[in-house]
Scaffold this motif. Sequence first.
Motif, mmCIF file in Angstrom:
data_model
loop_
_atom_site.group_PDB
_atom_site.id
_atom_site.type_symbol
_atom_site.label_atom_id
_atom_site.label_comp_id
_atom_site.label_asym_id
_atom_site.label_seq_id
_atom_site.Cartn_x
_atom_site.Cartn_y
_atom_site.Cartn_z
ATOM 1 N N LEU A 197 42.614 37.548 36.794
ATOM 2 C CA LEU A 197 42.344 37.578 35.360
ATOM 3 C C LEU A 197 41.305 38.647 35.055
ATOM 4 C CD1 LEU A 197 42.002 33.723 35.289
ATOM 5 C CD2 LEU A 197 43.948 34.961 34.346
ATOM 6 N N TYR A 198 41.590 39.474 34.047
ATOM 7 C CA TYR A 198 40.738 40.610 33.728
ATOM 8 C C TYR A 198 40.172 40.515 32.317
ATOM 9 C CZ TYR A 198 42.723 43.149 37.754
ATOM 10 O OH TYR A 198 43.115 43.543 39.017
ATOM 11 N N LEU A 199 38.863 40.772 32.196
ATOM 12 C CA LEU A 199 38.250 41.095 30.918
ATOM 13 C C LEU A 199 38.093 42.612 30.866
ATOM 14 C CD1 LEU A 199 35.305 38.523 30.510
ATOM 15 C CD2 LEU A 199 37.521 38.469 29.372
ATOM 16 N N GLU A 200 38.254 43.191 29.665
ATOM 17 C CA GLU A 200 38.042 44.626 29.493
ATOM 18 C C GLU A 200 37.142 44.854 28.273
ATOM 19 O OE1 GLU A 200 41.966 46.656 31.419
ATOM 20 O OE2 GLU A 200 42.201 45.903 29.373
ATOM 21 N N ALA A 212 34.520 45.626 34.538
ATOM 22 C CA ALA A 212 34.425 44.197 34.852
ATOM 23 C C ALA A 212 35.292 43.867 36.058
ATOM 24 C CB ALA A 212 34.859 43.357 33.659
ATOM 25 N N THR A 213 34.771 43.000 36.913
ATOM 26 C CA THR A 213 35.488 42.571 38.113
ATOM 27 C C THR A 213 36.463 41.445 37.761
ATOM 28 O OG1 THR A 213 33.544 43.103 39.448
ATOM 29 C CG2 THR A 213 35.215 41.662 40.456
ATOM 30 N N PRO A 214 37.700 41.521 38.259
ATOM 31 C CA PRO A 214 38.641 40.435 37.955
ATOM 32 C C PRO A 214 38.289 39.146 38.689
ATOM 33 C CG PRO A 214 39.616 41.976 39.501
ATOM 34 C CD PRO A 214 38.323 42.594 39.050
ATOM 35 N N VAL A 215 38.766 38.046 38.175
ATOM 36 C CA VAL A 215 38.593 36.743 38.801
ATOM 37 C C VAL A 215 39.955 36.247 39.250
ATOM 38 C CG1 VAL A 215 37.937 34.336 38.419
ATOM 39 C CG2 VAL A 215 36.574 36.161 37.407
ATOM 40 N N GLU A 216 40.061 35.918 40.536
ATOM 41 C CA GLU A 216 41.342 35.447 41.085
ATOM 42 C C GLU A 216 41.326 33.922 41.215
ATOM 43 O OE1 GLU A 216 44.480 36.269 44.761
ATOM 44 O OE2 GLU A 216 42.367 36.826 44.994
ATOM 45 N N VAL A 217 42.413 33.302 40.798
ATOM 46 C CA VAL A 217 42.564 31.855 40.910
ATOM 47 C C VAL A 217 43.871 31.585 41.648
ATOM 48 C CG1 VAL A 217 42.845 29.681 39.656
ATOM 49 C CG2 VAL A 217 41.300 31.451 38.773
#
Length: 219
Positions: A197-200, A212-217
Amino acid sequence: MKKIGLFMMATLTLAACGSEGAAEDVKDQSSVLSSIASESSAIAESSSEVDQMLVTNGPMLEVGQYVNDPVYGKLSLVKIATPETRSEVASGIFLTIHSIKLINFENIPDSGAYDASTYVGISGKQGYDLQVVYTVENETDSKIDHTPLSKLVLSDGEQITRRTFVDETMSLEPHSKTSNQIAHVAISSQDITSVSLYLEPTFEAPYVNIDATPVEVTF
């Protein structure tokens, strides 16, 4: 869901002859009835188990649960992850993923086709919706824009850029947050094992992109 009812009537007429054969007949018929009764009980228990998967009040929390939605039809929970992980994706910017649900829209009625296409992104009678509940926090001294989840990368390599945001906060003042945002993303398959999941976000003034660093789930 329709309940299954099993009704059984048995009438036994026995001659009071007291013979061994009659006694054996009674034993055999009793055994058959007992077997049928057991099968009937098993069917009833099975029906009860299926009924328990129907959610009529509250969220779906277990794989296999479903709701009968008045607009979208039958919605079944295929996958769920509830990481509740707060990650600092950029300096002073935090992303918390509360839950991710993969929901199967099984039979969308004609009356719900427009809403499914417009708000979820599903066209046709069936499709998959990736529903993400998240919170974004801005602990910087500047206002930031573009705060919704903007991009996802699935475990099969598919990258999805979001174009539609419904009731999601688009910017954050300094030292503020937006809680329990809900993102809906239509995907083509249920055969995924993770999502990144990415925020930009950007600073509003001066306009600067924020890495921003992505978050993996994983599911």
